[in-house]
Design a protein around this motif. Structure first.
Motif, PDB file in Angstrom:
ATOM      1  N   SER A 193       0.823  -1.203   0.000  1.00 51.69           N
ATOM      2  CA  SER A 193       0.000   0.000   0.000  1.00 51.69           C
ATOM      3  C   SER A 193       0.859   1.255   0.000  1.00 51.69           C
ATOM      4  O   SER A 193       0.591   2.204  -0.748  1.00 51.69           O
ATOM      5  N   GLY A 194       1.903   1.250   0.824  1.00 51.00           N
ATOM      6  CA  GLY A 194       2.783   2.412   0.882  1.00 51.00           C
ATOM      7  C   GLY A 194       3.508   2.642  -0.426  1.00 51.00           C
ATOM      8  O   GLY A 194       3.605   3.774  -0.911  1.00 51.00           O
ATOM      9  N   TRP A 195       4.001   1.566  -1.020  1.00 47.64           N
ATOM     10  CA  TRP A 195       4.722   1.702  -2.286  1.00 47.64           C
ATOM     11  C   TRP A 195       3.795   2.199  -3.395  1.00 47.64           C
ATOM     12  O   TRP A 195       4.153   3.110  -4.142  1.00 47.64           O
ATOM     13  N   LYS A 196       2.589   1.626  -3.507  1.00 46.02           N
ATOM     14  CA  LYS A 196       1.678   2.010  -4.580  1.00 46.02           C
ATOM     15  C   LYS A 196       1.218   3.451  -4.440  1.00 46.02           C
ATOM     16  O   LYS A 196       1.109   4.181  -5.427  1.00 46.02           O
ATOM     17  N   SER A 197       0.963   3.894  -3.213  1.00 41.58           N
ATOM     18  CA  SER A 197       0.416   5.240  -3.018  1.00 41.58           C
ATOM     19  C   SER A 197       1.496   6.317  -3.050  1.00 41.58           C
ATOM     20  O   SER A 197       1.231   7.454  -3.456  1.00 41.58           O
ATOM     21  N   LEU A 198       2.716   5.987  -2.640  1.00 41.87           N
ATOM     22  CA  LEU A 198       3.750   7.005  -2.501  1.00 41.87           C
ATOM     23  C   LEU A 198       4.818   6.972  -3.596  1.00 41.87           C
ATOM     24  O   LEU A 198       5.285   8.033  -4.036  1.00 41.87           O
ATOM     25  N   TRP A 199       5.205   5.780  -4.030  1.00 46.28           N
ATOM     26  CA  TRP A 199       6.449   5.675  -4.799  1.00 46.28           C
ATOM     27  C   TRP A 199       6.349   4.928  -6.123  1.00 46.28           C
ATOM     28  O   TRP A 199       7.322   4.912  -6.880  1.00 46.28           O
ATOM     29  N   ALA A 200       5.259   4.277  -6.409  1.00 48.49           N
ATOM     30  CA  ALA A 200       5.219   3.393  -7.580  1.00 48.49           C
ATOM     31  C   ALA A 200       5.607   4.117  -8.870  1.00 48.49           C
ATOM     32  O   ALA A 200       6.438   3.636  -9.645  1.00 48.49           O
ATOM     33  N   ASP A 201       4.997   5.261  -9.113  1.00 47.01           N
ATOM     34  CA  ASP A 201       5.247   5.945 -10.377  1.00 47.01           C
ATOM     35  C   ASP A 201       6.679   6.467 -10.477  1.00 47.01           C
ATOM     36  O   ASP A 201       7.308   6.369 -11.537  1.00 47.01           O
ATOM     37  N   SER A 202       7.208   7.010  -9.384  1.00 45.54           N
ATOM     38  CA  SER A 202       8.592   7.492  -9.422  1.00 45.54           C
ATOM     39  C   SER A 202       9.566   6.320  -9.525  1.00 45.54           C
ATOM     40  O   SER A 202      10.633   6.454 -10.141  1.00 45.54           O
ATOM     41  N   ASP A 203       9.212   5.182  -8.946  1.00 42.99           N
ATOM     42  CA  ASP A 203      10.028   3.973  -9.079  1.00 42.99           C
ATOM     43  C   ASP A 203      10.109   3.567 -10.546  1.00 42.99           C
ATOM     44  O   ASP A 203      11.187   3.312 -11.092  1.00 42.99           O
ATOM     45  N   PHE A 204       8.964   3.537 -11.218  1.00 41.80           N
ATOM     46  CA  PHE A 204       8.965   3.134 -12.622  1.00 41.80           C
ATOM     47  C   PHE A 204       9.667   4.172 -13.488  1.00 41.80           C
ATOM     48  O   PHE A 204      10.336   3.821 -14.474  1.00 41.80           O
ATOM     49  N   LEU A 205       9.546   5.450 -13.146  1.00 38.45           N
ATOM     50  CA  LEU A 205      10.261   6.490 -13.883  1.00 38.45           C
ATOM     51  C   LEU A 205      11.764   6.266 -13.781  1.00 38.45           C
ATOM     52  O   LEU A 205      12.482   6.361 -14.788  1.00 38.45           O
ATOM     53  N   PHE A 206      12.236   5.968 -12.582  1.00 40.85           N
ATOM     54  CA  PHE A 206      13.666   5.689 -12.425  1.00 40.85           C
ATOM     55  C   PHE A 206      14.072   4.478 -13.252  1.00 40.85           C
ATOM     56  O   PHE A 206      15.121   4.471 -13.906  1.00 40.85           O
ATOM     57  N   TYR A 207      13.241   3.446 -13.239  1.00 40.09           N
ATOM     58  CA  TYR A 207      13.491   2.237 -14.032  1.00 40.09           C
ATOM     59  C   TYR A 207      13.650   2.586 -15.515  1.00 40.09           C
ATOM     60  O   TYR A 207      14.586   2.115 -16.179  1.00 40.09           O
ATOM     61  N   CYS A 208      12.766   3.409 -16.031  1.00 37.85           N
ATOM     62  CA  CYS A 208      12.836   3.804 -17.443  1.00 37.85           C
ATOM     63  C   CYS A 208      14.069   4.665 -17.719  1.00 37.85           C
ATOM     64  O   CYS A 208      14.738   4.508 -18.757  1.00 37.85           O
ATOM     65  N   GLN A 209      14.375   5.588 -16.809  1.00 38.27           N
ATOM     66  CA  GLN A 209      15.537   6.443 -16.994  1.00 38.27           C
ATOM     67  C   GLN A 209      16.828   5.635 -16.983  1.00 38.27           C
ATOM     68  O   GLN A 209      17.740   5.879 -17.792  1.00 38.27           O
ATOM     69  N   PHE A 210      16.909   4.666 -16.076  1.00 35.09           N
ATOM     70  CA  PHE A 210      18.092   3.811 -16.012  1.00 35.09           C
ATOM     71  C   PHE A 210      18.282   3.057 -17.322  1.00 35.09           C
ATOM     72  O   PHE A 210      19.382   2.997 -17.880  1.00 35.09           O
ATOM     73  N   HIS A 211      17.189   2.476 -17.836  1.00 37.46           N
ATOM     74  CA  HIS A 211      17.285   1.753 -19.093  1.00 37.46           C
ATOM     75  C   HIS A 211      17.672   2.683 -20.239  1.00 37.46           C
ATOM     76  O   HIS A 211      18.449   2.297 -21.120  1.00 37.46           O
ATOM     77  N   GLN A 212      17.134   3.903 -20.250  1.00 35.53           N
ATOM     78  CA  GLN A 212      17.469   4.825 -21.330  1.00 35.53           C
ATOM     79  C   GLN A 212      18.955   5.164 -21.318  1.00 35.53           C
ATOM     80  O   GLN A 212      19.586   5.270 -22.384  1.00 35.53           O
ATOM     81  N   GLU A 213      19.527   5.328 -20.137  1.00 36.18           N
ATOM     82  CA  GLU A 213      20.966   5.591 -20.051  1.00 36.18           C
ATOM     83  C   GLU A 213      21.764   4.446 -20.657  1.00 36.18           C
ATOM     84  O   GLU A 213      22.713   4.669 -21.425  1.00 36.18           O
ATOM     85  N   LEU A 214      21.385   3.215 -20.325  1.00 37.26           N
ATOM     86  CA  LEU A 214      22.102   2.067 -20.875  1.00 37.26           C
ATOM     87  C   LEU A 214      21.882   1.942 -22.381  1.00 37.26           C
ATOM     88  O   LEU A 214      22.810   1.605 -23.130  1.00 37.26           O
ATOM     89  N   ILE A 215      20.670   2.198 -22.834  1.00 39.30           N
ATOM     90  CA  ILE A 215      20.376   2.129 -24.263  1.00 39.30           C
ATOM     91  C   ILE A 215      21.250   3.122 -25.034  1.00 39.30           C
ATOM     92  O   ILE A 215      21.829   2.790 -26.077  1.00 39.30           O
ATOM     93  N   GLU A 216      21.362   4.342 -24.525  1.00 32.47           N
ATOM     94  CA  GLU A 216      22.175   5.345 -25.201  1.00 32.47           C
ATOM     95  C   GLU A 216      23.647   4.947 -25.196  1.00 32.47           C
ATOM     96  O   GLU A 216      24.366   5.131 -26.199  1.00 32.47           O
ATOM     97  N   SER A 217      24.128   4.387 -24.075  1.00 32.06           N
ATOM     98  CA  SER A 217      25.519   3.944 -24.016  1.00 32.06           C
ATOM     99  C   SER A 217      25.778   2.810 -24.990  1.00 32.06           C
ATOM    100  O   SER A 217      26.808   2.777 -25.686  1.00 32.06           O
ATOM    101  N   LEU A 218      24.848   1.863 -25.061  1.00 24.07           N
ATOM    102  CA  LEU A 218      25.016   0.733 -25.974  1.00 24.07           C
ATOM    103  C   LEU A 218      24.911   1.167 -27.436  1.00 24.07           C
ATOM    104  O   LEU A 218      25.567   0.586 -28.306  1.00 24.07           O
ATOM    105  N   HIS A 219      24.098   2.188 -27.698  1.00 22.18           N
ATOM    106  CA  HIS A 219      24.019   2.718 -29.056  1.00 22.18           C
ATOM    107  C   HIS A 219      25.370   3.288 -29.475  1.00 22.18           C
ATOM    108  O   HIS A 219      25.842   3.060 -30.608  1.00 22.18           O
ATOM    109  N   ARG A 220      26.006   4.016 -28.591  1.00 18.59           N
ATOM    110  CA  ARG A 220      27.337   4.557 -28.872  1.00 18.59           C
ATOM    111  C   ARG A 220      28.356   3.441 -29.012  1.00 18.59           C
ATOM    112  O   ARG A 220      29.241   3.487 -29.874  1.00 18.59           O
ATOM    113  N   LEU A 221      28.224   2.406 -28.172  1.00 22.61           N
ATOM    114  CA  LEU A 221      29.146   1.280 -28.246  1.00 22.61           C
ATOM    115  C   LEU A 221      29.033   0.562 -29.586  1.00 22.61           C
ATOM    116  O   LEU A 221      30.036   0.182 -30.199  1.00 22.61           O
TER     117      LEU A 221
END
Length: 265
Positions: A193-221
């Motif tokens: 309940s605490g995670w869904k009401s307080l942090w779920a969306d920001s957690d998923f945003l971080f997840y997407c941002q982390f993947h985007q960083e790796l995607i950009e690095s791998l594109h350069r690689l």
């Protein structure tokens, strides 16, 4: 014959293994000339449909037979073995999961080791060596890893929506993604309940941002083929991941802990 894998071979045992496998070896060699790129995997299935252990087992057997044919001085057979082993590194190259790509890298390691041993043997022709070199040069990993992280992110979105809709029971292990993180000291209902009401969306945003960083690095690689060019960026992404997973972050980023776990390998 000793390889960089530090194995010492029992030639009598290998002779028997080769004898048993010869009937299927011709078929394997032919198939691996043009291996299937798509594994047919269902990306939202919880269990894989691909027998990854079997792929590793066949690749290891091919490696062993290659060593035996080199020991016997049969360079023509050894070349066909090597080409099949290289082909196995291309098997399911368009399998867009990290584990698919990890298996490919492991098989490529076997192929590179086998070729190193093969180069110690005299008698190779220029045409044989040229074909091996070309097949190795044709292998591609970086652009496939880039696409893999795109697919992993998309599959993550599917599971994240499922999690928000149906609760933590929809994702086994969600509330305790890593045994070293003692989140079980909180009641599961309160934690969810605490995670869904307080942090779920920001957690998923971080997840997407982390993947985007790796995607950009791998594109350069993939473009530069120089790990040195991207090493600091990739290391920085993982340092940020480690920072956010400390303290309260072990509760706030439950999704990211679980969903990003395999990428570090």
């Amino acid at each position: 014959l000793h390889s960089v894998t530090m194995r010492v071979f029992d030639w009598d045992a290998l002779s028997e293994e080769a004898r048993q496998l010869r009937p299927v070896l011709t078929s394997i060699r032919a198939t691996m000339r043009d291996p299937p790129l798509d594994s047919g995997r269902d990306y939202v299935a919880m269990s894989p449909a691909v027998n990854l252990v079997a792929i590793r087992t066949v690749a290891q057997s091919l490696y062993d037979i290659t060593m035996y044919d080199l020991h016997a001085g049969d360079l023509s057979a050894a070349q066909q073995d090597l080409l099949a082993l290289i082909g196995m590194a291309d098997l399911h190259a368009e399998g867009w999961t990290l584990v698919d790509q990890m298996i490919r890298v492991a098989v490529e390691g076997l192929a590179a080791d086998a070729i190193w041993n093969a180069l110690q043997a005299p008698g190779w022709t220029d045409d044989q060596l040229a074909e091996l070199q070309q097949r190795l040069a044709d292998l591609s990993f970086f652009k496939e890893l880039e696409q893999t992280f795109r697919v992993e992110r998309a599959v993550g979105f599917y599971y994240f929506c499922n999690l928000k809709t149906n609760g933590y029971s929809a994702i086994p292990g969600f509330l305790n993604p890593r045994q070293s993180i003692p989140v079980s000291d909180l009641p599961e209902a309160a934690l969810e309940s605490g995670w869904k009401s307080l942090w779920a969306d920001s957690d998923f945003l971080f997840y997407c941002q982390f993947h985007q960083e790796l995607i950009e690095s791998l594109h350069r690689l993939a473009a530069t083929r120089s790990y040195r060019e991207v090493a600091s960026d990739i290391a920085g992404s993982y340092r940020r991941l480690d920072r956010v997973l400390t303290g309260i972050g072990k509760y706030r980023y439950l999704w990211s802990q679980m969903a990003i776990a395999n990428s570090r390998r």
